[in-house]
Motif scaffolding. Sequence first.
Motif, PDB file in Angstrom:
ATOM      1  N   TYR A   1     -98.181 -30.717  37.198  1.00 37.54           N
ATOM      2  CA  TYR A   1     -96.496 -30.365  37.463  1.00 37.54           C
ATOM      3  C   TYR A   1     -95.737 -31.402  36.646  1.00 37.54           C
ATOM      4  O   TYR A   1     -95.992 -32.724  36.922  1.00 37.54           O
ATOM      5  CB  TYR A   1     -96.555 -30.675  38.883  1.00 37.54           C
ATOM      6  N   TYR A   2     -95.046 -30.765  35.549  1.00 38.68           N
ATOM      7  CA  TYR A   2     -94.282 -31.596  35.008  1.00 38.68           C
ATOM      8  C   TYR A   2     -93.095 -30.882  34.157  1.00 38.68           C
ATOM      9  O   TYR A   2     -93.286 -29.745  34.123  1.00 38.68           O
ATOM     10  CB  TYR A   2     -95.272 -32.452  33.620  1.00 38.68           C
ATOM     11  N   PHE A   3     -92.426 -31.662  33.622  1.00 40.39           N
ATOM     12  CA  PHE A   3     -91.442 -30.973  32.729  1.00 40.39           C
ATOM     13  C   PHE A   3     -91.409 -31.533  31.422  1.00 40.39           C
ATOM     14  O   PHE A   3     -91.749 -32.853  30.926  1.00 40.39           O
ATOM     15  CB  PHE A   3     -89.882 -30.868  32.994  1.00 40.39           C
ATOM     16  N   GLU A   4     -91.272 -30.877  30.134  1.00 32.49           N
ATOM     17  CA  GLU A   4     -91.181 -31.161  28.782  1.00 32.49           C
ATOM     18  C   GLU A   4     -89.860 -31.615  28.380  1.00 32.49           C
ATOM     19  O   GLU A   4     -89.002 -31.174  28.271  1.00 32.49           O
ATOM     20  CB  GLU A   4     -91.726 -30.262  27.821  1.00 32.49           C
ATOM     21  N   LYS A   5     -89.671 -33.082  27.802  1.00 29.60           N
ATOM     22  CA  LYS A   5     -88.491 -33.825  27.456  1.00 29.60           C
ATOM     23  C   LYS A   5     -88.003 -32.726  26.417  1.00 29.60           C
ATOM     24  O   LYS A   5     -86.786 -32.461  26.481  1.00 29.60           O
ATOM     25  CB  LYS A   5     -88.787 -35.118  26.961  1.00 29.60           C
ATOM     26  N   LYS A   6     -88.765 -32.381  25.375  1.00 21.81           N
ATOM     27  CA  LYS A   6     -88.021 -31.868  24.260  1.00 21.81           C
ATOM     28  C   LYS A   6     -87.650 -30.454  24.507  1.00 21.81           C
ATOM     29  O   LYS A   6     -86.505 -30.154  23.986  1.00 21.81           O
ATOM     30  CB  LYS A   6     -89.172 -31.561  23.153  1.00 21.81           C
ATOM     31  N   LEU A   7     -88.183 -29.939  25.412  1.00 24.67           N
ATOM     32  CA  LEU A   7     -87.757 -28.597  25.655  1.00 24.67           C
ATOM     33  C   LEU A   7     -86.450 -28.433  26.415  1.00 24.67           C
ATOM     34  O   LEU A   7     -85.672 -27.533  26.492  1.00 24.67           O
ATOM     35  CB  LEU A   7     -88.921 -27.561  26.565  1.00 24.67           C
ATOM     36  N   LEU A   8     -86.341 -29.399  27.278  1.00 24.47           N
ATOM     37  CA  LEU A   8     -85.275 -29.582  28.103  1.00 24.47           C
ATOM     38  C   LEU A   8     -84.093 -30.041  27.412  1.00 24.47           C
ATOM     39  O   LEU A   8     -83.087 -29.541  27.551  1.00 24.47           O
ATOM     40  CB  LEU A   8     -85.531 -30.479  29.186  1.00 24.47           C
ATOM     41  N   PHE A   9     -84.202 -30.895  26.377  1.00 23.98           N
ATOM     42  CA  PHE A   9     -83.254 -31.308  25.336  1.00 23.98           C
ATOM     43  C   PHE A   9     -82.642 -29.825  24.694  1.00 23.98           C
ATOM     44  O   PHE A   9     -81.465 -29.588  24.554  1.00 23.98           O
ATOM     45  CB  PHE A   9     -83.667 -32.004  24.224  1.00 23.98           C
ATOM     46  N   GLU A  10     -83.483 -29.119  24.343  1.00 27.62           N
ATOM     47  CA  GLU A  10     -83.167 -27.777  23.489  1.00 27.62           C
ATOM     48  C   GLU A  10     -82.502 -27.050  24.478  1.00 27.62           C
ATOM     49  O   GLU A  10     -81.535 -26.489  24.169  1.00 27.62           O
ATOM     50  CB  GLU A  10     -84.426 -27.069  23.061  1.00 27.62           C
ATOM     51  N   LYS A  11     -82.962 -26.827  25.936  1.00 26.54           N
ATOM     52  CA  LYS A  11     -82.109 -25.980  26.744  1.00 26.54           C
ATOM     53  C   LYS A  11     -80.895 -26.801  27.111  1.00 26.54           C
ATOM     54  O   LYS A  11     -79.819 -25.670  27.212  1.00 26.54           O
ATOM     55  CB  LYS A  11     -82.777 -25.978  28.060  1.00 26.54           C
ATOM     56  N   LEU A  12     -80.491 -27.875  27.143  1.00 27.90           N
ATOM     57  CA  LEU A  12     -79.288 -28.413  27.426  1.00 27.90           C
ATOM     58  C   LEU A  12     -78.399 -28.365  26.218  1.00 27.90           C
ATOM     59  O   LEU A  12     -77.150 -28.102  26.380  1.00 27.90           O
ATOM     60  CB  LEU A  12     -79.642 -29.980  27.852  1.00 27.90           C
ATOM     61  N   SER A  13     -79.099 -28.820  25.241  1.00 26.21           N
ATOM     62  CA  SER A  13     -78.075 -28.464  23.783  1.00 26.21           C
ATOM     63  C   SER A  13     -77.520 -27.026  23.759  1.00 26.21           C
ATOM     64  O   SER A  13     -76.648 -26.816  23.271  1.00 26.21           O
ATOM     65  CB  SER A  13     -78.738 -28.891  22.796  1.00 26.21           C
ATOM     66  N   CYS A  14     -78.256 -26.102  24.014  1.00 26.75           N
ATOM     67  CA  CYS A  14     -78.048 -24.748  23.889  1.00 26.75           C
ATOM     68  C   CYS A  14     -76.908 -24.286  25.006  1.00 26.75           C
ATOM     69  O   CYS A  14     -75.510 -23.880  24.619  1.00 26.75           O
ATOM     70  CB  CYS A  14     -79.183 -23.698  24.412  1.00 26.75           C
ATOM     71  N   CYS A  15     -76.934 -25.158  26.169  1.00 26.48           N
ATOM     72  CA  CYS A  15     -75.853 -24.792  27.286  1.00 26.48           C
ATOM     73  C   CYS A  15     -74.755 -25.711  26.804  1.00 26.48           C
ATOM     74  O   CYS A  15     -73.474 -24.778  26.712  1.00 26.48           O
ATOM     75  CB  CYS A  15     -76.160 -25.689  28.585  1.00 26.48           C
ATOM     76  N   LEU A  16     -74.770 -26.905  26.226  1.00 29.68           N
ATOM     77  CA  LEU A  16     -73.749 -27.749  25.559  1.00 29.68           C
ATOM     78  C   LEU A  16     -72.928 -26.756  24.503  1.00 29.68           C
ATOM     79  O   LEU A  16     -71.811 -26.766  24.433  1.00 29.68           O
ATOM     80  CB  LEU A  16     -74.197 -28.730  25.085  1.00 29.68           C
ATOM     81  N   ASP A  17     -73.792 -26.133  23.405  1.00 27.45           N
ATOM     82  CA  ASP A  17     -73.234 -25.307  22.609  1.00 27.45           C
ATOM     83  C   ASP A  17     -72.286 -24.123  23.217  1.00 27.45           C
ATOM     84  O   ASP A  17     -71.393 -23.648  22.540  1.00 27.45           O
ATOM     85  CB  ASP A  17     -74.101 -24.770  21.530  1.00 27.45           C
ATOM     86  N   HIS A  18     -72.821 -23.469  23.981  1.00 29.41           N
ATOM     87  CA  HIS A  18     -72.169 -22.441  24.678  1.00 29.41           C
ATOM     88  C   HIS A  18     -70.999 -22.701  25.539  1.00 29.41           C
ATOM     89  O   HIS A  18     -70.040 -21.693  26.157  1.00 29.41           O
ATOM     90  CB  HIS A  18     -73.025 -21.676  25.325  1.00 29.41           C
ATOM     91  N   VAL A  19     -70.834 -23.788  26.018  1.00 26.82           N
ATOM     92  CA  VAL A  19     -69.820 -24.238  26.694  1.00 26.82           C
ATOM     93  C   VAL A  19     -68.230 -23.895  26.324  1.00 26.82           C
ATOM     94  O   VAL A  19     -67.439 -23.376  26.864  1.00 26.82           O
ATOM     95  CB  VAL A  19     -69.603 -25.710  27.248  1.00 26.82           C
ATOM     96  N   VAL A  20     -68.372 -23.908  24.802  1.00 27.90           N
ATOM     97  CA  VAL A  20     -66.952 -23.774  24.345  1.00 27.90           C
ATOM     98  C   VAL A  20     -66.469 -22.283  24.600  1.00 27.90           C
ATOM     99  O   VAL A  20     -65.174 -21.904  24.209  1.00 27.90           O
ATOM    100  CB  VAL A  20     -66.871 -23.902  22.672  1.00 27.90           C
ATOM    101  N   LEU A  21     -67.364 -21.335  24.726  1.00 33.56           N
ATOM    102  CA  LEU A  21     -66.988 -19.977  25.114  1.00 33.56           C
ATOM    103  C   LEU A  21     -65.972 -19.811  26.240  1.00 33.56           C
ATOM    104  O   LEU A  21     -65.349 -19.014  26.194  1.00 33.56           O
ATOM    105  CB  LEU A  21     -68.243 -19.022  25.598  1.00 33.56           C
ATOM    106  N   LEU A  22     -66.158 -20.842  27.249  1.00 36.35           N
ATOM    107  CA  LEU A  22     -65.321 -20.757  28.240  1.00 36.35           C
ATOM    108  C   LEU A  22     -64.068 -21.464  28.230  1.00 36.35           C
ATOM    109  O   LEU A  22     -63.055 -21.146  28.851  1.00 36.35           O
ATOM    110  CB  LEU A  22     -65.832 -21.805  29.359  1.00 36.35           C
ATOM    111  N   GLU A  23     -63.651 -21.442  26.844  1.00 40.46           N
ATOM    112  CA  GLU A  23     -62.161 -21.688  26.451  1.00 40.46           C
ATOM    113  C   GLU A  23     -61.321 -20.447  26.609  1.00 40.46           C
ATOM    114  O   GLU A  23     -60.309 -20.380  26.732  1.00 40.46           O
ATOM    115  CB  GLU A  23     -62.008 -22.275  25.094  1.00 40.46           C
ATOM    116  N   ASP A  24     -62.203 -19.341  26.316  1.00 44.24           N
ATOM    117  CA  ASP A  24     -61.540 -17.910  26.571  1.00 44.24           C
ATOM    118  C   ASP A  24     -61.860 -17.569  27.940  1.00 44.24           C
ATOM    119  O   ASP A  24     -63.024 -17.513  28.458  1.00 44.24           O
ATOM    120  CB  ASP A  24     -62.458 -16.896  25.593  1.00 44.24           C
ATOM    121  N   PRO A  25     -60.823 -17.156  28.833  1.00 43.28           N
ATOM    122  CA  PRO A  25     -61.076 -16.950  30.371  1.00 43.28           C
ATOM    123  C   PRO A  25     -61.791 -15.634  30.331  1.00 43.28           C
ATOM    124  O   PRO A  25     -62.167 -15.446  31.626  1.00 43.28           O
ATOM    125  CB  PRO A  25     -59.738 -16.697  30.662  1.00 43.28           C
TER     126      PRO A  25
END
Length: 161
Positions: free
Chosen positions: A128-152
Amino acid sequence: MSVFHDFIFFNEKEDKVVVKIGIEDEFLDFVNSEIEFDHNIYDSISTVNPCKVEKPYGDLIPSEKGFSYTGIMVVNHYSIKDLKAMFLQWMELLDKIEGDKYYYDLVYLSDDELNNLSQEEIKGLKEYYFEKKLLFEKLSCCLDHVVLLEDPHYILILEGI
């Protein structure tokens, strides 16, 4: 086997999922254990509860605070700043972890407790663990997509476990 909280970037106008990113429940537990409630943006971000209001959610003024651990909550353009800050907060926390894997069932055990475990017990806990690199990639992807929310027309839907 991990349980995921799904972060879904969604286009309401086209009724279409842009991207769906599953964040492990164990990571959110880790975040909750490391960040005090008053400083955890996950618990304070302004959200919309889709059970209480009708679509479209993109222009609604959020009336709730925080995400639901087990339910569905929505973030729209009103909360972009906090959403970015939350993902950055998580990435900063993740950056402090040494090693590639975080064994959450082992990390809080003392040396005495570890020494009293059999090799088989340790092996079981290391499943039972989580992988640091994989989570960084997921969080980076989320951060990259936040800009979409500028459009309502775009929202973020979080589906808890």
